[in-house]
Write an enzyme that holds these catalytic residues in place. Structure first.
Site, short mmCIF file in Angstrom:
data_model
loop_
_atom_site.label_atom_id
_atom_site.label_comp_id
_atom_site.label_asym_id
_atom_site.label_seq_id
_atom_site.Cartn_x
_atom_site.Cartn_y
_atom_site.Cartn_z
N TYR A 144 0.80 -0.96 -0.04
CA TYR A 144 0.04 -0.05 -0.05
C TYR A 144 0.92 1.20 -0.03
O TYR A 144 1.96 1.34 0.75
CB TYR A 144 -0.90 0.05 1.13
CG TYR A 144 -1.75 1.06 1.52
CD1 TYR A 144 -2.84 1.44 0.40
CD2 TYR A 144 -1.59 2.18 2.34
CE1 TYR A 144 -3.69 2.49 0.61
CE2 TYR A 144 -2.32 3.13 2.35
CZ TYR A 144 -3.39 3.47 1.55
OH TYR A 144 -4.41 4.41 1.82
N ASP A 237 9.49 2.55 -0.10
CA ASP A 237 8.35 3.36 0.34
C ASP A 237 8.63 2.81 1.98
O ASP A 237 8.18 1.70 2.47
CB ASP A 237 7.11 2.76 -0.05
CG ASP A 237 5.94 3.60 0.74
OD1 ASP A 237 6.32 4.12 1.79
OD2 ASP A 237 4.64 3.39 0.22
N LYS A 265 4.90 9.16 9.10
CA LYS A 265 4.73 8.95 10.35
C LYS A 265 5.71 9.17 11.51
O LYS A 265 5.68 10.39 12.02
CB LYS A 265 4.57 7.06 10.54
CG LYS A 265 3.45 6.77 9.45
CD LYS A 265 3.00 5.48 9.54
CE LYS A 265 2.28 5.05 8.62
NZ LYS A 265 0.55 5.28 9.16
N1 HOZ Z 1 -4.67 1.57 6.91
C1 HOZ Z 1 -4.06 2.65 7.55
C2 HOZ Z 1 -2.78 2.33 8.04
N2 HOZ Z 1 -1.83 1.37 7.26
C3 HOZ Z 1 -5.02 3.19 8.45
C4 HOZ Z 1 -4.68 4.65 8.96
C5 HOZ Z 1 -5.83 5.21 10.02
O1 HOZ Z 1 -7.15 4.70 9.65
O2 HOZ Z 1 -5.52 5.82 10.61
#
Ligand code: HOZ
Length: 429
Positions: A144, A237, A265
């Site tokens: 992702y 990434d 992050k």
């Molecule tokens: N799928 C996101 C983390 N890999 C979720 C982020 C979120 O909902 O804050």
């Protein structure tokens, strides 16, 4: 544990926010129940509006390596806030944070700050296309890279959680340039090169969005060689793994050197920050030095830079935290495995630095197809049982867990005890 206030809050949210959440996975659809609405964080803990207390293994999906309300980060943010929230003009903090990042990597001379991981990756792809003058890109199923159009193809994370391979609203004219290969399978990448004129290959070198699935060293080496052969740029990434898997992210673990790296992050310490970086030659293509356009009013926001700077300085002054974070993650996964085995279940676990993951699966997980074979119903039951015991795990089988420095050995033991009880509860039905 009661969730009465969260249940009501969720109903209210539902009326004015699609699905009641601002990011799909948070809705708890794949694990059932109502997402606890969070009132506050305290070190290792989350406290919800019903006053339930949880040991937090999500840590805002990665950024909070020092846990909630770290006093150094908090102080830096408050000082920055007092001077102004946003200027849309250069500040010293941007250069300072850029220097902190650049000083760690021989392959990175310059970085550009943006406001999210999605933005960082989207911009890095545009840069790679601009540098190579090619349109096609290769990504891996299950990786992702945020929700920009070209990359929402067989993405992991939320799409995997909801069982959607890609999203409506993304024109096929755009995704026709995105080739999808199989993680840890070099032949699948070679096939992409047979038909495409590939600008870049983008990979999560430690995939964290199909569950935790690290790339094998031999695979990364072959990937590097293939990119070099074709004049293609290799993008790591590291939005999730950066400053999480080690001080240098995946680059502290593999010998393979990427051309462009994306972060998010941790470099924002909990504030919205993303960044991408490369050597001077590649970065010189970026506007205003070069022709590849990329911009943002909140890019390099002074409050976000202050949080990131405080976070990174703290990490760099004590790199040994990764040894202890990793030991705790290993102890936790070992405990989960034993808890599962005690009731005749098998789970597959992995750890990279402060990142951990587990699948209710009998066979090893090397790629997205393997990950999809996990027992998501069992995961949902386990998640619910743990939540009821005050353990807050990622609410999808396709996400990663995180240890923060606020998590103590006693908390790990408490979590393992909860895992034994939960495993027993779910097999008894
Ligand atoms: N799928 C996101 C983390 N890999 C979720 C982020 C979120 O909902 O804050």
């Amino acid at each position: 544990m009661t969730y009465e206030k969260s249940i009501n809050a969720f109903k209210e949210a539902y009326k004015v926010i699609p699905g009641g959440v601002d990011s799909p996975v948070r809705a708890f659809n794949s694990v059932g129940g109502t997402p606890p609405f969070i009132a506050k964080g305290e070190g290792a803990y989350l406290i919800d509006i019903d006053d339930n207390r949880y040991i937090d293994y999500v840590q805002s999906w990665g950024p909070l390596i020092f846990g909630h309300c770290d006093s150094d980060i908090e102080k830096a943010v408050i000082e920055a806030v007092k001077k102004g929230l946003s200027f849309g003009a250069p500040t010293l903090a941007e250069t300072q944070l850029a220097k902190e990042i650049v000083s760690l990597f021989d392959n990175i001379d310059k970085v550009r700050f943006v406001s999210s991981g999605t933005e960082a990756v989207m911009s890095a792809i545009r840069l790679a296309r601009g540098v190579t003058n090619r349109d096609d890109i290769v990504k891996f199923a299950g990786c992702y890279h945020g929700h920009s159009d070209s990359l929402l193809v067989q993405a992991g994370s939320g799409l995997a959680t909801f069982g959607t391979p890609s999203s409506p609203g993304v024109p096929s004219d755009l995704t026709k340039h995105t080739f999808v290969a199989t993680y840890n399978d070099i032949n699948s990448v070679k096939k992409c090169f047979e038909t495409g004129n590939i600008a870049c290959v983008i990979i999560e070198p430690i995939a964290g969005n199909m569950g935790l699935v690290p790339a094998e060293e031999s695979f990364l080496k072959e990937l590097r060689a293939l990119c070099d052969k074709h004049g293609t740029l290799l993008i790591f990434d590291e939005v999730m793994s950066g400053f999480r898997a080690s001080l240098k992210g995946a680059q502290g673990i593999t010998s393979v050197i990427p051309d462009i790296v994306t972060w998010g992050k941790v470099i924002g310490g909990g504030m919205p920050v993303g960044a991408f970086g490369a050597n001077s030659k590649i970065m010189s293509y970026l506007s205003p030095e070069g022709p590849v356009y990329q911009a943002g009013t909140l890019s390099g926001n002074p409050v976000a830079m202050a949080a990131g700077l405080a976070s990174l300085k703290k990490i760099k002054s004590n790199p040994a935290i990764y040894v202890s974070l990793s030991q705790k993650a290993k102890r936790l996964m070992d405990g989960f495995s034993k808890a599962a085995a005690s009731v005749g279940l098998i789970i597959v676990t992995d750890v990279r630095g402060s990142m951990f993951g587990f699948f209710f699966s009998k066979s090893p997980v090397r790629n997205f197809d393997d990950a999809l074979k996990n027992d998501t119903q069992m995961f949902a039951k386990f998640h619910q049982a743990m939540l009821g015991r005050g353990i807050y795990l990622a609410c999808s089988a396709y996400e990663t867990g995180f240890i923060s420095t606020a998590i103590t050995d006693e908390m790990i033991e408490e979590t393992i005890k909860a895992a034994y009880e939960s495993m027993e509860e779910i097999v008894k039905g």
